[in-house]
Scaffold this motif. Structure first.
Motif, PDB file in Angstrom:
ATOM      1  N   LYS A  40     -23.339  25.906   5.123  1.00  0.00           N
ATOM      2  CA  LYS A  40     -22.147  24.788   5.815  1.00  0.00           C
ATOM      3  C   LYS A  40     -22.424  24.346   7.196  1.00  0.00           C
ATOM      4  O   LYS A  40     -22.848  22.976   7.296  1.00  0.00           O
ATOM      5  CB  LYS A  40     -20.598  26.025   6.457  1.00  0.00           C
ATOM      6  CG  LYS A  40     -20.141  26.333   4.429  1.00  0.00           C
ATOM      7  CD  LYS A  40     -18.284  27.046   5.129  1.00  0.00           C
ATOM      8  CE  LYS A  40     -17.681  26.880   3.507  1.00  0.00           C
ATOM      9  NZ  LYS A  40     -16.524  27.849   4.177  1.00  0.00           N
ATOM     10  N   ASP A  41     -23.241  24.939   7.819  1.00  0.00           N
ATOM     11  CA  ASP A  41     -23.789  25.054   9.255  1.00  0.00           C
ATOM     12  C   ASP A  41     -24.609  23.368   9.189  1.00  0.00           C
ATOM     13  O   ASP A  41     -25.257  22.635  10.078  1.00  0.00           O
ATOM     14  CB  ASP A  41     -24.475  25.621  10.264  1.00  0.00           C
ATOM     15  CG  ASP A  41     -23.136  26.474  10.575  1.00  0.00           C
ATOM     16  OD1 ASP A  41     -22.018  25.913   9.991  1.00  0.00           O
ATOM     17  OD2 ASP A  41     -23.282  28.081  11.226  1.00  0.00           O
ATOM     18  N   ALA A  42     -24.826  23.983   8.176  1.00  0.00           N
ATOM     19  CA  ALA A  42     -26.585  22.665   7.702  1.00  0.00           C
ATOM     20  C   ALA A  42     -25.842  21.345   7.268  1.00  0.00           C
ATOM     21  O   ALA A  42     -26.732  20.383   7.762  1.00  0.00           O
ATOM     22  CB  ALA A  42     -27.349  23.068   6.835  1.00  0.00           C
ATOM     23  N   GLN A  43     -25.168  21.910   6.733  1.00  0.00           N
ATOM     24  CA  GLN A  43     -24.556  20.643   5.879  1.00  0.00           C
ATOM     25  C   GLN A  43     -23.156  19.952   7.097  1.00  0.00           C
ATOM     26  O   GLN A  43     -23.666  18.344   6.919  1.00  0.00           O
ATOM     27  CB  GLN A  43     -23.215  20.738   4.957  1.00  0.00           C
ATOM     28  CG  GLN A  43     -22.312  19.818   3.979  1.00  0.00           C
ATOM     29  CD  GLN A  43     -21.707  20.163   3.333  1.00  0.00           C
ATOM     30  OE1 GLN A  43     -20.981  20.937   2.989  1.00  0.00           O
ATOM     31  NE2 GLN A  43     -21.121  19.188   2.473  1.00  0.00           N
ATOM     32  N   LYS A  44     -22.603  20.293   7.476  1.00  0.00           N
ATOM     33  CA  LYS A  44     -22.207  19.699   9.406  1.00  0.00           C
ATOM     34  C   LYS A  44     -23.151  18.787  10.009  1.00  0.00           C
ATOM     35  O   LYS A  44     -22.978  17.979  10.598  1.00  0.00           O
ATOM     36  CB  LYS A  44     -21.450  20.497   9.522  1.00  0.00           C
ATOM     37  CG  LYS A  44     -20.172  20.229  10.938  1.00  0.00           C
ATOM     38  CD  LYS A  44     -19.817  21.576  11.335  1.00  0.00           C
ATOM     39  CE  LYS A  44     -18.631  21.085  12.866  1.00  0.00           C
ATOM     40  NZ  LYS A  44     -18.463  21.821  13.458  1.00  0.00           N
ATOM     41  N   ALA A  45     -24.156  19.542  10.574  1.00  0.00           N
ATOM     42  CA  ALA A  45     -25.538  19.326  10.908  1.00  0.00           C
ATOM     43  C   ALA A  45     -25.608  17.562  10.749  1.00  0.00           C
ATOM     44  O   ALA A  45     -26.209  16.628  11.482  1.00  0.00           O
ATOM     45  CB  ALA A  45     -26.724  20.003  10.998  1.00  0.00           C
ATOM     46  N   SER A  46     -25.728  17.862   8.368  1.00  0.00           N
ATOM     47  CA  SER A  46     -26.682  15.974   8.950  1.00  0.00           C
ATOM     48  C   SER A  46     -25.383  15.144   8.772  1.00  0.00           C
ATOM     49  O   SER A  46     -25.812  14.446   8.052  1.00  0.00           O
ATOM     50  CB  SER A  46     -26.554  16.649   7.032  1.00  0.00           C
ATOM     51  OG  SER A  46     -25.179  17.280   6.359  1.00  0.00           O
ATOM     52  N   GLU A  47     -24.395  15.249   8.518  1.00  0.00           N
ATOM     53  CA  GLU A  47     -23.560  14.242   8.699  1.00  0.00           C
ATOM     54  C   GLU A  47     -22.456  14.434  10.455  1.00  0.00           C
ATOM     55  O   GLU A  47     -22.160  15.112  11.364  1.00  0.00           O
ATOM     56  CB  GLU A  47     -21.837  14.640   8.251  1.00  0.00           C
ATOM     57  CG  GLU A  47     -21.069  14.284   7.803  1.00  0.00           C
ATOM     58  CD  GLU A  47     -19.473  14.319   6.950  1.00  0.00           C
ATOM     59  OE1 GLU A  47     -20.082  13.734   6.006  1.00  0.00           O
ATOM     60  OE2 GLU A  47     -19.126  15.194   7.007  1.00  0.00           O
ATOM     61  N   LEU A  48     -23.088  12.838  11.268  1.00  0.00           N
ATOM     62  CA  LEU A  48     -21.456  12.222  12.130  1.00  0.00           C
ATOM     63  C   LEU A  48     -20.481  12.006  11.537  1.00  0.00           C
ATOM     64  O   LEU A  48     -20.107  11.554  11.037  1.00  0.00           O
ATOM     65  CB  LEU A  48     -23.192  12.241  12.972  1.00  0.00           C
ATOM     66  CG  LEU A  48     -22.048  11.773  14.584  1.00  0.00           C
ATOM     67  CD1 LEU A  48     -22.434  12.379  15.057  1.00  0.00           C
ATOM     68  CD2 LEU A  48     -22.939  10.431  14.596  1.00  0.00           C
ATOM     69  N   ILE A  49     -19.291  13.077  12.351  1.00  0.00           N
ATOM     70  CA  ILE A  49     -17.951  11.919  12.433  1.00  0.00           C
ATOM     71  C   ILE A  49     -17.799  11.906  13.452  1.00  0.00           C
ATOM     72  O   ILE A  49     -17.683  12.295  14.657  1.00  0.00           O
ATOM     73  CB  ILE A  49     -16.852  13.426  12.116  1.00  0.00           C
ATOM     74  CG1 ILE A  49     -17.969  14.242  10.876  1.00  0.00           C
ATOM     75  CG2 ILE A  49     -15.927  12.798  12.303  1.00  0.00           C
ATOM     76  CD1 ILE A  49     -16.517  15.557  10.807  1.00  0.00           C
ATOM     77  N   LYS A 231     -31.165  10.086  12.027  1.00  0.00           N
ATOM     78  CA  LYS A 231     -31.584  11.372  12.392  1.00  0.00           C
ATOM     79  C   LYS A 231     -30.408  12.482  11.320  1.00  0.00           C
ATOM     80  O   LYS A 231     -30.738  13.596  10.933  1.00  0.00           O
ATOM     81  CB  LYS A 231     -31.521  12.015  13.431  1.00  0.00           C
ATOM     82  CG  LYS A 231     -32.724  11.364  14.656  1.00  0.00           C
ATOM     83  CD  LYS A 231     -33.576  11.580  14.467  1.00  0.00           C
ATOM     84  CE  LYS A 231     -34.192  11.017  15.863  1.00  0.00           C
ATOM     85  NZ  LYS A 231     -35.959  11.511  15.137  1.00  0.00           N
ATOM     86  N   VAL A 232     -29.093  12.305  10.830  1.00  0.00           N
ATOM     87  CA  VAL A 232     -28.168  12.514  10.366  1.00  0.00           C
ATOM     88  C   VAL A 232     -27.996  11.518   8.981  1.00  0.00           C
ATOM     89  O   VAL A 232     -28.533  10.778   8.367  1.00  0.00           O
ATOM     90  CB  VAL A 232     -27.321  12.281  10.970  1.00  0.00           C
ATOM     91  CG1 VAL A 232     -26.762  13.231  12.063  1.00  0.00           C
ATOM     92  CG2 VAL A 232     -26.319  10.598  10.895  1.00  0.00           C
ATOM     93  N   ASN A 233     -27.747  12.696   7.544  1.00  0.00           N
ATOM     94  CA  ASN A 233     -28.075  12.222   6.638  1.00  0.00           C
ATOM     95  C   ASN A 233     -26.690  10.516   5.755  1.00  0.00           C
ATOM     96  O   ASN A 233     -26.675  10.760   5.397  1.00  0.00           O
ATOM     97  CB  ASN A 233     -27.821  13.612   5.383  1.00  0.00           C
ATOM     98  CG  ASN A 233     -28.856  14.000   5.652  1.00  0.00           C
ATOM     99  OD1 ASN A 233     -30.023  13.365   5.962  1.00  0.00           O
ATOM    100  ND2 ASN A 233     -28.767  15.520   4.962  1.00  0.00           N
ATOM    101  N   SER A 234     -25.262  11.396   7.147  1.00  0.00           N
ATOM    102  CA  SER A 234     -23.958  10.492   6.846  1.00  0.00           C
ATOM    103  C   SER A 234     -23.086  10.217   8.348  1.00  0.00           C
ATOM    104  O   SER A 234     -23.867  11.485   9.115  1.00  0.00           O
ATOM    105  CB  SER A 234     -23.578  10.866   5.840  1.00  0.00           C
ATOM    106  OG  SER A 234     -22.640  11.758   5.597  1.00  0.00           O
ATOM    107  N   ILE A 235     -22.838   8.816   8.610  1.00  0.00           N
ATOM    108  CA  ILE A 235     -21.563   9.203   9.604  1.00  0.00           C
ATOM    109  C   ILE A 235     -20.110   8.676   8.568  1.00  0.00           C
ATOM    110  O   ILE A 235     -20.244   7.876   7.986  1.00  0.00           O
ATOM    111  CB  ILE A 235     -21.933   8.171  10.162  1.00  0.00           C
ATOM    112  CG1 ILE A 235     -23.627   8.670  11.159  1.00  0.00           C
ATOM    113  CG2 ILE A 235     -21.134   7.821  11.836  1.00  0.00           C
ATOM    114  CD1 ILE A 235     -24.276   7.013  11.003  1.00  0.00           C
TER     115      ILE A 235
END
Length: 528
Positions: A40-49, A231-235
């Motif tokens: 979950k942390d890894a997934q969160k780190a890949s997305e900027l909200i 740097k992030v996978n999605s925004i």
């Protein structure tokens, strides 16, 4: 006895198996929990909200659609050049460019870059982009400024040659705007010109979906020409037009980053150990007039209003004391045209204001409608403060406070008496003044129907002149004339702030006028 022992042993073995199974199950469960948390942390780190203050009215890049629109635009698109995070002109899709001796020909050499549909960026795309901007049917925000371009040629796929009608000192600055980003000719034609529903560029992130009224989602573009960026996978850009909801979403951890931090919340965010504030000074507040009709067709009335307003009242009412008064023209120190002698051109003086009103034929004041908006509290509170200040000189102000989209339409339609604007110059060259003072049109950042032949000529002279010292002299004359006619009343510099979690890195609020273009730094944003 053997039978009894066998039964005991079988029972013990069964218990052992059960216990062993339970132990194994519990061990697996315990091992799974941190693994799930890590995932979950890894997934969160890949997305900027990103909690945005509004939803774009359009995603067609040639239209200036406020800071929230520019923020998304600069995630998807890149121009030939852009301003970098330090506020300097930076080559982007153009690897290099050269200028002819007569300053009328600009030759851009394109780098190897791809659009997000996989096609290469070519000189034909560059040509198509600026021909599209020049087409009056498309209502490009900066069509007038770029009308100096006579033609664009593409002698080969990697070379775009701009021929100008005349020398134009600020050209490259206008090419650095978010409204000058390069679009794909093939893609645009395939989509029947509808880039609002089908945004696609050569930037670090590509369009995924737009859920109207809720969010806009982009994902990392693996073919971006800067391999070390994105740097992030999605925004996920989530729309929070209500400022209190936006701030609470950040404090609750629902978003990583927000724009337009309300000034009332700036101090509490600075003091929160889990958050950080990135604030710059550069945007400003002002009043602009519809000069087509009396009383605002008379410069004496406009100057009377400038004298009548205590700027500190504006700053304390709308910005919690965070800002600086402007009693002259909004030119930052270090920008061409700045002169400290103009810092106090209009002192606060009710007496001078009343005298000018009397000279103009309004000794008892008058009634007028002031356009602002209820969507942004600082706009509304500025309007309320102006209403109170002008009452001192007999001007009875009726407030018109629609939502932002309605307010903007009334602005560009010239449907107002006078209005509150919160803005800045679009470029760092002195020709930013053109968008405000060029006469004969109604635009977002000008006083409707204001038209002065002397200012128009000085603006043209300033653009043509290549010698920096001579340009400085031209703009000093222009500013003297602008202050004398006062189609704007400048009120205050304001802090423009983004707020984010402590673990957000790389995103930067750009300096001075360029705060509204900070979206370009999303290519460096990371969640650590």
């Amino acid at each position: 006895m053997m039978k009894a022992l066998s039964k005991v042993m079988l029972l013990a073995l069964a218990v052992a198996i059960i216990v062993s199974g339970c132990t194994s199950s519990n061990t697996a469960s315990d091992a799974t929990k941190p693994e799930t948390a890590d995932r979950k942390d890894a997934q969160k780190a890949s997305e900027l909200i990103f909690g945005l203050s509004g939803e774009p009215a359009t995603m067609d890049p040639l239209v200036q659609n406020a800071t929230h629109g520019r923020t998304i635009k600069l995630a998807i698109y890149r121009g030939l050049v852009n301003y970098d995070k330090e506020g300097k002109l930076s080559n982007e899709l153009a690897e290099s460019y050269s200028v002819s001796a007569d300053k009328k020909t600009y030759t851009f050499k394109l780098r190897d870059a791809k659009f997000q549909n996989g096609d290469p960026v070519t000189a034909e795309d560059v040509k198509f982009t600026f021909e599209r901007i020049a087409n009056p049917k498309n209502n490009a925000t900066f069509r007038n400024e770029l009308s100096v371009i006579d033609k664009i040629e593409a002698p080969d796929a990697k070379t775009a040659v701009f021929t100008l009608k005349e020398p134009y000192a600020p050209l490259v600055h206008y090419l650095a705007l978010p409204e000058s980003v390069i679009v794909s000719k093939k893609w645009t034609e395939e989509k029947n010109g509808d880039l609002n529903a089908n945004p696609m560029g050569a930037g670090p992130f590509q369009f995924v979906k737009w859920t109207k009224g809720q969010e806009f989602v982009v994902k990392k573009f693996d073919g971006y020409y800067k391999k070390d960026k994105a740097k992030v996978n999605s925004i996920r850009f989530i729309f929070y037009p209500d400022e209190n909801t936006r701030v609470n979403a950040l404090k609750a951890g629902d978003v990583d980053l927000i724009d337009y931090v309300p000034w009332k919340d700036a101090a509490s965010i600075e003091q929160d150990p889990n958050l950080k504030l990135d604030s710059v000074s550069g945007p400003f507040m002002m009043i602009q007039f519809n000069t087509q009709f009396a009383p605002f067709s008379d410069p004496r009335v406009r100057k009377a209003i400038s004298y009548a307003i205590d700027r500190n009242t504006i700053i304390n009412t709308a910005f919690n004391g965070r800002g600086k008064p402007i009693y002259g023209l909004a030119i930052p120190q270090g920008y061409m045209g700045y002169n400290p002698k103009n810092d106090n051109y209009f002192e606060y003086s009710v007496e001078k204001a009343k005298k000018l009103l009397a000279e103009a034929g309004y000794p008892n004041g008058f009634k007028a409608r002031l356009l602002s908006t209820s969507q942004f509290s600082y706009h509304q509170q500025t309007a309320v403060a102006v209403q109170s200040e002008l009452k001192k000189i007999g001007i009875e102000v009726e407030l018109d406070l629609p939502d932002w989209a309605t307010r903007t339409k009334k602005n560009t339609d010239g449907n107002y008496d006078f209005l509150i604007a919160g803005t800045s110059g679009d470029i760092t060259d002195a020709d930013w003044l053109s968008n405000f003072y060029t006469g004969g049109a109604v635009r977002l950042n000008n006083s409707a129907y204001f038209n002065d032949a002397e200012i128009n000529k000085l603006l043209v002279d300033g653009r043509k002149e290549q010698d920096e010292a001579k340009r400085k002299e031209i703009y000093e004359k222009l500013i003297d004339r602008a202050l004398d006619l006062s189609p704007f009343v400048y009120l205050s510099w304001r802090e423009q702030a983004y707020a984010m979690k402590k673990n957000v890195d790389g995103f930067k609020n750009m300096p001075g006028f360029l705060s509204f273009q900070s979206g370009i730094t999303l290519e460096d944003a990371a969640v650590k």
